[in-house]
Enzyme design. Structure first.
Site, PDB file in Angstrom:
ATOM      1  N   TYR A  81       0.836  -1.206   0.000  1.00 51.76           N
ATOM      2  CA  TYR A  81       0.000   0.000   0.000  1.00 51.76           C
ATOM      3  C   TYR A  81       0.870   1.255   0.000  1.00 51.76           C
ATOM      4  O   TYR A  81       0.572   2.232  -0.674  1.00 51.76           O
ATOM      5  CB  TYR A  81      -0.934   0.005   1.227  1.00 51.76           C
ATOM      6  N   PHE A 133      -7.766  21.846 -24.058  1.00 56.96           N
ATOM      7  CA  PHE A 133      -8.062  20.428 -24.158  1.00 56.96           C
ATOM      8  C   PHE A 133      -9.286  20.177 -23.282  1.00 56.96           C
ATOM      9  O   PHE A 133      -9.460  20.810 -22.239  1.00 56.96           O
ATOM     10  CB  PHE A 133      -6.886  19.527 -23.759  1.00 56.96           C
ATOM     11  N   THR A 134     -10.119  19.227 -23.694  1.00 56.87           N
ATOM     12  CA  THR A 134     -11.438  19.047 -23.075  1.00 56.87           C
ATOM     13  C   THR A 134     -11.375  18.897 -21.554  1.00 56.87           C
ATOM     14  O   THR A 134     -11.962  19.692 -20.819  1.00 56.87           O
ATOM     15  CB  THR A 134     -12.124  17.816 -23.701  1.00 56.87           C
ATOM     16  N   ASP A 224       1.340  20.741 -20.165  1.00 58.73           N
ATOM     17  CA  ASP A 224       0.649  19.479 -20.356  1.00 58.73           C
ATOM     18  C   ASP A 224       1.646  18.664 -21.174  1.00 58.73           C
ATOM     19  O   ASP A 224       1.801  18.863 -22.373  1.00 58.73           O
ATOM     20  CB  ASP A 224      -0.670  19.671 -21.100  1.00 58.73           C
ATOM     21  N   LYS A 267      -0.161   8.109 -23.126  1.00 59.49           N
ATOM     22  CA  LYS A 267       0.278   8.461 -24.480  1.00 59.49           C
ATOM     23  C   LYS A 267       1.787   8.204 -24.584  1.00 59.49           C
ATOM     24  O   LYS A 267       2.218   7.072 -24.685  1.00 59.49           O
ATOM     25  CB  LYS A 267      -0.066   9.923 -24.788  1.00 59.49           C
ATOM     26  N   ARG A 391     -13.567  15.798 -33.374  1.00 63.21           N
ATOM     27  CA  ARG A 391     -12.921  16.873 -32.622  1.00 63.21           C
ATOM     28  C   ARG A 391     -13.393  18.174 -33.261  1.00 63.21           C
ATOM     29  O   ARG A 391     -12.740  18.733 -34.108  1.00 63.21           O
ATOM     30  CB  ARG A 391     -11.386  16.774 -32.677  1.00 63.21           C
ATOM     31  N   PHE A 458     -19.190  14.836 -25.648  1.00 62.22           N
ATOM     32  CA  PHE A 458     -18.796  14.007 -26.792  1.00 62.22           C
ATOM     33  C   PHE A 458     -18.660  12.535 -26.424  1.00 62.22           C
ATOM     34  O   PHE A 458     -18.832  11.662 -27.257  1.00 62.22           O
ATOM     35  CB  PHE A 458     -17.476  14.513 -27.398  1.00 62.22           C
TER      36      PHE A 458
HETATM   37  N1  F0G Z   1      -4.097  16.334 -21.925  1.00 61.43           N
HETATM   38  C1  F0G Z   1      -4.077  15.977 -23.209  1.00 61.43           C
HETATM   39  C2  F0G Z   1      -3.332  16.807 -24.195  1.00 61.43           C
HETATM   40  C3  F0G Z   1      -4.751  14.819 -23.620  1.00 61.43           C
HETATM   41  O1  F0G Z   1      -4.722  14.475 -24.895  1.00 61.43           O
HETATM   42  C4  F0G Z   1      -5.459  14.060 -22.648  1.00 61.43           C
HETATM   43  C5  F0G Z   1      -6.210  12.879 -23.039  1.00 61.43           C
HETATM   44  C6  F0G Z   1      -5.442  14.472 -21.327  1.00 61.43           C
HETATM   45  C7  F0G Z   1      -4.735  15.610 -21.002  1.00 61.43           C
HETATM   46  C8  F0G Z   1      -6.198  13.738 -20.248  1.00 61.43           C
HETATM   47  O2  F0G Z   1      -5.533  12.575 -19.934  1.00 61.43           O
HETATM   48  O3  F0G Z   1      -7.147  10.783 -20.596  1.00 61.43           O
HETATM   49  O4  F0G Z   1      -5.209  10.301 -19.124  1.00 61.43           O
HETATM   50  O5  F0G Z   1      -7.119  11.608 -18.273  1.00 61.43           O
HETATM   51  N2  F0G Z   1      -6.498  12.635 -24.212  1.00 61.43           N
HETATM   52  C9  F0G Z   1      -7.195  11.470 -24.716  1.00 61.43           C
HETATM   53  C10 F0G Z   1      -7.387  11.629 -26.192  1.00 61.43           C
HETATM   54  C11 F0G Z   1      -8.451  11.148 -23.991  1.00 61.43           C
HETATM   55  O6  F0G Z   1      -8.033  10.750 -26.773  1.00 61.43           O
HETATM   56  O7  F0G Z   1      -6.882  12.579 -26.779  1.00 61.43           O
HETATM   57  P1  F0G Z   1      -6.301  11.244 -19.467  1.00 61.43           P
END
Ligand code: F0G
Length: 488
Positions: A81, A133-134, A224, A267, A391, A458
């Site tokens: 843990y 970013f979303t 990021d 990624k 997108r 989305f």
């Molecule tokens: N920042 C960027 C630039 C991203 O592309 C993503 C995720 C995140 C943050 C969030 O990270 O998914 O690990 O919580 N992108 C994915 C995509 C979902 O399909 O582009 P996460």
């Protein structure tokens, strides 16, 4: 591993720097099955079952293939843990390659974004960045902040060939600082590379200048760093000053201009799950650790299993090898070039993690209010079982203040390449399907919502075609806007 300089040697191809040890069979489906599947999924590719997908280009997030060395590391998972040895390995690896002092593991990128936003953003703050970013923007908004886009104008133009389209427009940033005051700007959110802009990189000069401008005003800079290795590759091959500099050194230099980063390990770090928040400031790191134990898990695992931390540590080391990044970005460029040669409108230059098809230019007969990118992604699935992602206006959501639909300049279908998963032949099949669709594009109609979730719509939204029941109509179906013929 030796690192050639960034200039491609003439008349010599690159090939994937690995061979395949395990395969996962793909399911083939008929057009009829796919028509049914996309209708059941509400014309949203996120709602398809993965089993019904042939080539899955939905995302490069957590979809990569791990190496034998990473799988071996999984067996060395220390599932204690507290104080797992895999955490200390991950911490040391992040320090070595990203250069930040404090490493706080999180279950994935948005876990890190949540914590950073909660500890740094206050009601009424403004968070500038090079395109949204979303999840990142939503966490900033939920913490009371407002995201302000200060990316260069070229980023919004799909045809502009600027080599560093992710760059920050320093004048826009200066104007924001003058207008709202540096005290209302908790940090600058610097994306390397810019996902929503097509995977476009930021230049080293621009990173340095942005950092200097922010720091001169007492504004912190957080990267990021989700795809920072791919950004480092673009700096190496597109900026002559870096042709002979290693990816490792470029990545460290990028990070040296920042005060920390959020990371989705899914990624660049070559794992299926995981992330981290890295910070240099001791006090901020202490606050982040206070938060991580509430929302993610203890500060030495943050929602990850020990084995996952080990896989990520090993993935980071593999990710910065030049041969790996060249093959990764090279495959994306290969797909992009095939589409460009066929005259398909795609975002230029081709980015680091995917090819972004310009749906506005592809479907000029579908107004943006009928979500052309969503429609094109659904039609592509029906045509060949290839799954891409919208997108555009659906992803952009509604304005947090006015509640109106945001209609972004970029309306794109993203064909995102998982790392080390598909072969060039898969790229050929994908390209052929898109080129065929381009020839029959007038048979694709728009979409309207039947269900719209409140947050990050989305992911779970449902739609129906604006004409008839099919997204990709048969040849003899009426064209959009045509009056139905009468027999009387
Ligand atoms: N920042 C960027 C630039 C991203 O592309 C993503 C995720 C995140 C943050 C969030 O990270 O998914 O690990 O919580 N992108 C994915 C995509 C979902 O399909 O582009 P996460």
């Amino acid at each position: 591993m030796s690192e050639p300089d960034g200039k491609q040697p003439s008349r010599r191809s690159w090939a994937e720097p690995y061979k395949i040890k395990v395969v996962e069979p793909l399911k083939m489906t008929t057009p009829e099955q796919r028509r049914r599947a996309i209708a059941e999924a509400g014309f949203n590719t996120f709602l398809l079952r993965s089993e019904d997908v042939y080539i899955d280009l939905l995302t490069d997030s957590g979809t990569g293939a791990m190496s034998d060395n990473q799988w071996a590391g999984m067996m060395l998972g220390d599932e204690a843990y507290a104080g797992s040895r895999n955490f200390y390995n991950l911490e040391a690896t992040v320090r070595e390659y990203y250069g930040f002092r404090h490493v706080i593991p999180t279950h994935q990128g948005r876990g890190a974004e949540h914590i950073l936003s909660q500890i740094a953003v206050h009601d009424g703050d403004f968070v500038p960045g090079n395109m949204y970013f979303t999840t990142t923007r939503l966490h900033q908004e939920l913490a009371g902040g407002q995201f302000v886009d200060v990316v260069i104008d070229e980023a919004h133009d799909p045809e502009n060939e600027h080599p560093f389209k992710g760059n920050v427009d320093l004048d826009k940033l200066k104007r924001l600082i003058d207008k709202v005051g540096a005290k209302r700007i908790p940090y600058f959110c610097l994306h390397t590379t810019v996902n929503m802009g097509g995977g476009q990189p930021v230049s080293m000069d621009n990173i340095r200048e942005t950092s200097h401008l922010c720091h001169n005003h007492g504004i912190r800079v957080f990267l990021d760093a989700t795809r920072a290795v791919e950004n480092a590759y673009f700096i190496k091959v597109r900026d002559a000053a870096f042709h002979d500099v290693s990816i490792v050194a470029i990545l460290l230099q990028i990070c040296s201009f920042a005060d920390g980063c959020t990371m989705s390990g899914k990624k660049d770090c070559l794992v299926n799950i995981g992330g981290f928040l890295a910070l240099n400031d001791d006090d901020l790191a202490d606050e982040a650790r206070n938060m991580v134990v509430i929302y993610e898990g203890l500060h030495t695992y943050g929602g990850m299993a020990g084995r996952d931390m080990e896989a990520m540590a090993r993935g980071i080391v593999e990710s910065v090898q030049f041969d790996h990044v060249r093959a990764r970005v090279g495959q994306v460029e290969y797909l992009g070039e095939r589409l460009i040669q066929a005259g398909v409108p795609v975002m230029r230059p081709v980015g680091g993690h995917g090819v972004f098809v310009d749906a506005k230019a592809f479907l000029p007969h579908v107004p943006q209010s009928q979500f052309p990118a969503q429609a094109l992604a659904a039609a592509l699935y029906v045509d060949s079982g290839v799954r891409g992602m919208e997108r555009g206006a659906v992803s952009a959501g509604r304005d947090a203040i006015t509640g109106e639909n945001r209609l972004p300049k970029l309306e794109l279908v993203r064909l995102t390449l998982p790392r080390r998963v598909y072969t060039q032949a898969h790229m050929d099949v994908t390209a052929e399907s898109i080129v065929d669709l381009w020839d029959k594009r007038d048979r694709i109609c728009g979409l309207e919502f039947t269900y719209e979730p409140k947050y990050l719509r989305f992911f779970r939204a449902r739609f129906k075609p604006t004409i008839g029941a099919e997204i990709l109509r048969d040849q003899d179906a009426p064209t959009p806007g045509a009056q139905p013929s009468t027999t009387r």
